[in-house]
Enzyme design. Sequence first.
Site, PDB file in Angstrom:
ATOM      1  N   TRP B 167      61.225 177.178 102.757  1.00 47.37           N
ATOM      2  CA  TRP B 167      62.187 176.406 101.973  1.00 47.37           C
ATOM      3  C   TRP B 167      61.646 176.178 100.570  1.00 47.37           C
ATOM      4  O   TRP B 167      60.871 175.250 100.344  1.00 47.37           O
ATOM      5  CB  TRP B 167      62.459 175.054 102.650  1.00 47.37           C
ATOM      6  CG  TRP B 167      63.087 175.215 103.977  1.00 47.37           C
ATOM      7  CD1 TRP B 167      64.412 175.376 104.243  1.00 47.37           C
ATOM      8  CD2 TRP B 167      62.432 175.235 105.261  1.00 47.37           C
ATOM      9  NE1 TRP B 167      64.613 175.499 105.593  1.00 47.37           N
ATOM     10  CE2 TRP B 167      63.431 175.418 106.242  1.00 47.37           C
ATOM     11  CE3 TRP B 167      61.102 175.105 105.666  1.00 47.37           C
ATOM     12  CZ2 TRP B 167      63.139 175.475 107.597  1.00 47.37           C
ATOM     13  CZ3 TRP B 167      60.814 175.171 107.010  1.00 47.37           C
ATOM     14  CH2 TRP B 167      61.820 175.356 107.963  1.00 47.37           C
ATOM     15  N   HIS B 188      68.053 171.551 103.328  1.00 43.46           N
ATOM     16  CA  HIS B 188      68.923 171.794 104.478  1.00 43.46           C
ATOM     17  C   HIS B 188      69.565 170.468 104.868  1.00 43.46           C
ATOM     18  O   HIS B 188      69.177 169.419 104.359  1.00 43.46           O
ATOM     19  CB  HIS B 188      68.152 172.406 105.662  1.00 43.46           C
ATOM     20  CG  HIS B 188      66.811 171.779 105.914  1.00 43.46           C
ATOM     21  ND1 HIS B 188      65.832 172.355 106.674  1.00 43.46           N
ATOM     22  CD2 HIS B 188      66.272 170.616 105.486  1.00 43.46           C
ATOM     23  CE1 HIS B 188      64.761 171.584 106.705  1.00 43.46           C
ATOM     24  NE2 HIS B 188      65.003 170.532 106.000  1.00 43.46           N
ATOM     25  N   ARG B 214      68.213 175.456  97.329  1.00 43.96           N
ATOM     26  CA  ARG B 214      66.922 176.134  97.450  1.00 43.96           C
ATOM     27  C   ARG B 214      66.585 176.800  96.129  1.00 43.96           C
ATOM     28  O   ARG B 214      67.439 177.451  95.524  1.00 43.96           O
ATOM     29  CB  ARG B 214      66.946 177.180  98.562  1.00 43.96           C
ATOM     30  CG  ARG B 214      67.149 176.496  99.880  1.00 43.96           C
ATOM     31  CD  ARG B 214      66.459 177.116 101.032  1.00 43.96           C
ATOM     32  NE  ARG B 214      66.877 176.382 102.223  1.00 43.96           N
ATOM     33  CZ  ARG B 214      67.168 176.938 103.379  1.00 43.96           C
ATOM     34  NH1 ARG B 214      67.029 178.227 103.515  1.00 43.96           N
ATOM     35  NH2 ARG B 214      67.553 176.218 104.396  1.00 43.96           N
ATOM     36  N   GLN B 228      75.827 173.599 104.064  1.00 44.41           N
ATOM     37  CA  GLN B 228      75.458 173.876 105.442  1.00 44.41           C
ATOM     38  C   GLN B 228      76.262 172.961 106.344  1.00 44.41           C
ATOM     39  O   GLN B 228      76.693 171.896 105.935  1.00 44.41           O
ATOM     40  CB  GLN B 228      73.979 173.539 105.676  1.00 44.41           C
ATOM     41  CG  GLN B 228      73.025 174.680 105.449  1.00 44.41           C
ATOM     42  CD  GLN B 228      71.649 174.393 106.033  1.00 44.41           C
ATOM     43  OE1 GLN B 228      71.291 173.253 106.303  1.00 44.41           O
ATOM     44  NE2 GLN B 228      70.874 175.435 106.203  1.00 44.41           N
ATOM     45  N   VAL B 271      62.428 172.910 115.957  1.00 45.62           N
ATOM     46  CA  VAL B 271      62.980 173.240 117.282  1.00 45.62           C
ATOM     47  C   VAL B 271      61.962 174.046 118.082  1.00 45.62           C
ATOM     48  O   VAL B 271      61.098 174.708 117.523  1.00 45.62           O
ATOM     49  CB  VAL B 271      64.302 174.035 117.190  1.00 45.62           C
ATOM     50  CG1 VAL B 271      65.405 173.195 116.605  1.00 45.62           C
ATOM     51  CG2 VAL B 271      64.111 175.317 116.418  1.00 45.62           C
ATOM     52  N   ALA B 325      69.714 171.528 118.310  1.00 50.49           N
ATOM     53  CA  ALA B 325      70.144 171.412 116.920  1.00 50.49           C
ATOM     54  C   ALA B 325      70.493 172.805 116.425  1.00 50.49           C
ATOM     55  O   ALA B 325      70.008 173.797 116.960  1.00 50.49           O
ATOM     56  CB  ALA B 325      69.038 170.811 116.066  1.00 50.49           C
TER      57      ALA B 325
END
Lengths: 830, 357
Positions: B167, B188, B214, B228, B271, B325
Site C-alpha cells: 500500500w 483501503h 494510493r 472500494q 486475514v 472480510a
Amino acid sequence: MSGSSPQATFDSYRNFDLLHFDHQSQKVRMKAPISWLKEYVDITEPLQEVAHRLTMAGTEVGSIDQVGAEWGPVVVGHVQAVNPHPDADRLQLVTVDFGGPEGPAEVVCGAPNVAEGQNIVYAGIGAMLTDPYKGGVSKLKRSKIRGVVSNGMVCSGKELGISDEHEGILVLPEDATVGTPMVDYLGDAIFDLELTPNRPDCLGVLGVAREVAATSGKAIREPDITYPEEGPPVDSLATIRIDDPDLCLRYTATVLQNLKLGPSPEWLVKRLATQGQASISNVVDVTNYVMFEYGQPLHAFDLDAVENHAIVVRRSFEGEYLTTLDDVDRELEPDTLVIADPVKSIGLAGLMGGANSEISGSTVNVLLESATFKGSNNRITAGRLDMKTEATLRFEKGLRPGLSEVALRRATKLILEVAGGTAAKGILDAYPVKDDAIVTLTDEKLLKVMGVEYPQEQVIATLESLSIDVTRVASGYEVRPPYWRPDIAIPEDLCEEIGRIVGYDDVPVTTLSGRVPTWEPSPDRDLREKVRASLASHGLQEIISYPTESDSVMEAVGGPKGFSPLRLENPMSQDQPFMRTTIRASAFGAVARNVRTWRGGIALFEIGAAYLHSGEGLPEERQMVVGAFNGPRDVDSWVAESGDADFYDAKGAVEGMLEDLGLQAVFEIAEDSAFEPGRCAAIVVNGKQVGVVGEATRAVLEAIDCDRAPLAAFEIDLAALVEASGDPGAPRPYQLFTRYPSSVRDLALVVDAGISAGAIQAIIAKNRLSRQIDIVDVYSGKGVPEGKKSLAVRVHYQSDTKTLTAKEIEKAEATILKILRQELGAELRS
Amino acid sequence: MASGTESSEAATAGPPPSVEEIRTTALAALVDADSEVVLDQWRVAYLGRKSDLTNVLRSISSLPAEDRKTVGASANQLRGALEEALAEKAQELKAGPSEIADALDVTLPGRRRRSGGLHPTTQTIREITDAFGAMGFQIAEGPEIEWERYNFDALNIPADHPARDQWDTFWLDSPDGKGRSDMLLRTHTSPMQARLMEQTDPPIRVVIPGRCFRYEATDATHEWHFFQVEGLAVDRGITFADMKGTLFEFARRIFGPERKVRFRVDFFPFVEPGAEMAIDCFKCNGQGCSMCKGTGWIEIMGAGMVHPAVLRNVGYDPEVYTGFAFGMGVERIAMLRHGIDDVRQFASGDLRFLSQF
C-alpha cells in the site's frame, strides 16, 4: 583466461539493478527456470498445468517465458584475435571462430571487456536481438561501422534478453563448445512468478520447487549440504559474538582456507544469468547462487582483513563511519546494525560489506557469513540508506534462523567444489534464543475456520507433502513449521496450508446462517443518497472529483473560514498539495473543463467532504453538496426555452431538492466572496442558514479558467441541513385538503423597483383566504414609470368551510391591496 | 299486360336482384362515397323511389303468400341498415376533412426537461450494497483521512512490516509544520473493520463503501484515487465456506447467474486464510481473451477469514468469534460491467463520459 577476472567484488548484498519488484501489482517478482526446478523435483506434466496449480495455491505464475526460442543464429564463439579499429579508438575488430564451415567472422565490437581467448556469444546475420537502449527485438543486419563491415555481433546479456547487464559482453566458461546453438546452451522455459510478501521461501528456486512438489504430489530432492571438514576446528580460526541479539537472531559462519579465487564454472554462470546476476568470481557467485536457491543472503569476508579474526555484531557507535563496497563513505545512524571486528566495523549487516574486508584476487582465506537479521530493522536501515537490494528484499520479510545454518553448509560445500581449499571443522553459531516453535491445530479449530471436516489422513498427507513435520495428538495436530517458512506461526496459517493444497475449490459453499445484526440508523448517509437522487431528477449530472486543491483556487472560491488546509507530504501533483476545505472548486473546475468539450448546457453537482482541521485529532469531514450551472438552460429544441442558465436555475434546483425532502427554504440576500454582490442569497431553512446560492464573480471565473458566464451555483452544508430540519427523511404528515372550490384572480401591481417579490407574497399570504400565490410576470420598461416595476401575481382563494362568493373574494382582494398600498406603496396597474 | 311489361324489363336488365345482392352492392358502393354529392347520388340509387329495394318492397304483394312474410322482413331490415350506414357515412364526411388539417408532425422531438444522472461509481456502489443488503449486510462509512493506527497497525500491519509495500501511502504533513503526521489518506476501506468492531459487539454484518487513495503513477488501469467496498461479517460459527457462499451469491447478482466463481490463495496481513475471488471471463466465457489477459478468469476481490490478531486488537476473543472480510474496487467492477477502458475517466467530471450511464 581474461574477461571474467573480478575488477570489483559484488555479492548478494550489493545488487541494486535487478530488484524483481513490480510496482504495478505490488508483488515481488521471481524467475524460476524449469531446468533448475527439475534439480529438486520431477516435472512431468505440461507446464501450463503445473503453473495453474501453483497459481491456485498462491504462487502466482504471471507468465511462462520461453528463453532462446527466437534467437536464431546465435552460438558459442571463440575470440581468436582482437585488433584496433582503424578509424575509431573505442572500437575493436574481433575475429570470432563460431564453428561455421566458412571460417571465422570479423566483427566490430565496442565492449571494453572483450579479449583474445574468450568464449563469447556470437550472433550471426539474421539473429533476433534485443535493443539494449530502446528495448524491442529486431533482426541483426550486416552493416558497416565506421567504414568496416561487421559480420555479426558479440552479445551482452541484455542483447539476448536474459539480463539487464550491458556493461560488457557475456563471457562464457572456457569449456563451452564452440558452435553450440545458444538456445541449447542458455535456452529454457521460465516461470515468471508474482509472489506475496509472506513467502520469502519462494524467493529461492528450491522454495518454488517445494510448492511444485506439494501441488503435484511429487517428492522433493533436498540439495546436498555435506562436505569434508578437513581444516582445523573452526573456533581455533575465528570467533563470533552477538552484542545486540534483538537485531541479530542468529549468526553462523565458517572459515575456508587456501581458496583459489577465479572464474566460475559454466553451470554456475548460467544459473546466475537466469536471475539477471552477472558472474563476479567463483566465491562470490556461490554466495549469490545459494541466495537464489534458498532465499538466504550470505556474505564472504576476507578473513585476513578481520582483526583478531573476531566478529562482533553490534549497533553502530555514535558518529561511526564505514566505507562500503561501493566506495561510499557512510555516516551510520543509531540502530544501524554493523558487523565489526574488535577495532572497526567491516560491514552493514544484511546490506553491504565494507571496502576494508572485501574479498579480492589476493584473498585466500574467507570467513563466510550466513545470519538472520531482524527484518524490520533491516528494512528501516535499507530505507534510510536507499539501498534496496536482493538481500534486503529477503531479509526484510523476516527469515527463520533455522535457514542460516543450512544455507551456510550448502554454500561451504559449493565453494569447496568451485574454488578448492579446505573447510574448517564445525561451524561458528551464535544463536541466543532458539526458534523451536510448535503450532498446535485442533480438529475443532480447523472445522471452525474452514467449515470443512478434513479427514485425518488427508490433513497429515497434505502437510507432509509440504515437508511440514506433523504429529497427530489428542484431537489435533502438532506441527513444527519448517525452517524455510516464516509464515506459519498460528493455527489459522495451517488452515490455509491445508485449504490451499487440498484446494479452495473443494471447500463447500454455504450461506450465513447466524443472527442478523440489529438495524442501526444512518441519517447522514440516507440524506446524502436522497439529495443525490433528487438533484439527478432535477436535471443535474453527478460528478466525483479528486479532493486535493491548490491554495490559490480555494482562496478564490471561498468556503468555510478559519481552517488551514491539511497538506500532503507527497502530493500527486505539486500544484494541488492540499486536502480541500471547500468542494466548490471541484464542481467549478469541472464546469470550466466541460465548457471546452461539452456541446450543450452544463448542470452538474458533487457531494463530498471538505476536510476541516481544527488543530486536534482527525479533521472533520463535512459533507457538502455543490451544484453548478453554465451555458444554455436546455437542449437546443423547437420547444425549448431560450437563454443561459442563471441564478434562478440554481435556486430552482435547490427549491426542488428541498421540496423532495419535505422542506422549504427562505432566500435572503447575502454576501459571499465567490458570488457577485446582489446576485447571491443565503438558503435559510427553519431560521438557520444551510447554504448559499449565487452567480460566480469574474475573479472566480478567472481563477478556475472558465470563459463563459454566468456560472450559477449553490452550496449546501448537509450536516447543517440535518440540524436545521430535524430528520429530512422522516415520513411527511398528511394534511387535510378542503373540498370547496378555489377561485383564481390576477393582480397587476406596480411597485418601486426595490420592492421584492417575496415581500409582496408574504403580505398576500397573510390573508386567511389566500392559498397559492404565483408570480406570473415581472416587467419594467415601456408603460411602466421610471424606477418602478410591474408584477403580475396570481392568487388562489379558497375556504376550508364553504364555497366563496364573488363578494367575499373581492373583499379579500381589496383588503390585500390596501395593505400592499400601505406597506409597499403598491398600486394597481391602470 | 303487367306480365308483358315485366318480361320486357327482364329482357333488358335480367332477373331482379335478390335482397342479399342489393345489400352487397349498396354497401360496397358506399365505401367509395367521398363527398356529399356522391352520397346523395348513392341515396337515390339504393333507397330512392326507383331503386331495386323499393321495387322489391312494392312487389311483395304480388309474391306467393308463403314468401311474402320472409321477403318483406328482410327487405325492411335492409332498408333500415342502409339508412343507418348512410347516416354514419354522412357524419364521417362532415367531421373528417377538418381534423386532418390539424395533424401533428409526430416525428418532432417531444418536450422534455434536461435529464441528470448519478455517477457510475455511485450506481455501482448502490448495486453492490444492495446485493449484500439482501443478505443482511448494513452500510457503514468511515473517515477518508485516517490514523496510521487504524489503516495499518490495527490490521496486523505494524510499522516496517514488508507488507506495507503493498500500500503506497499518501501521508499528511503535521499540522504544526514539523514533519510527517500520523494521519494518512486511507489506502483501503479496511480501517473501518477495526473501528466498527471497537464500537460494536458481534454479530457484525456490514459493507463499507468509500474513497481510498494510493500513491502510485496513474495510467489507464491505475488511479491514485478510487472507491472500494469493504465487507465484514463476524459472529460465532462463521466459516470459510460461508464466505465462499456469500461472495458467490454476490457474484451471481452482479455478474449474472451463469457466471462461474473461483477462489485461490492470496495474502493480506489482516486475514488468514486469505483468498482472491475471480469470475470466469464474461467476454470470452473462460476461453481466454484480451479482457482476461488470456487466463479465462477476471479477479474481482480479495477476501479471507479475519486474522485472529485483528480480532484480538479490538478485544474480540478469536477462540469464540470468527468472521470473514473482503474488499473490492468499485471502478474496476464498473469498468468490467460497462466496458470502460480508462479508469481516469471516473474523476474527470467529463459530461461526455458521465452522461452515458
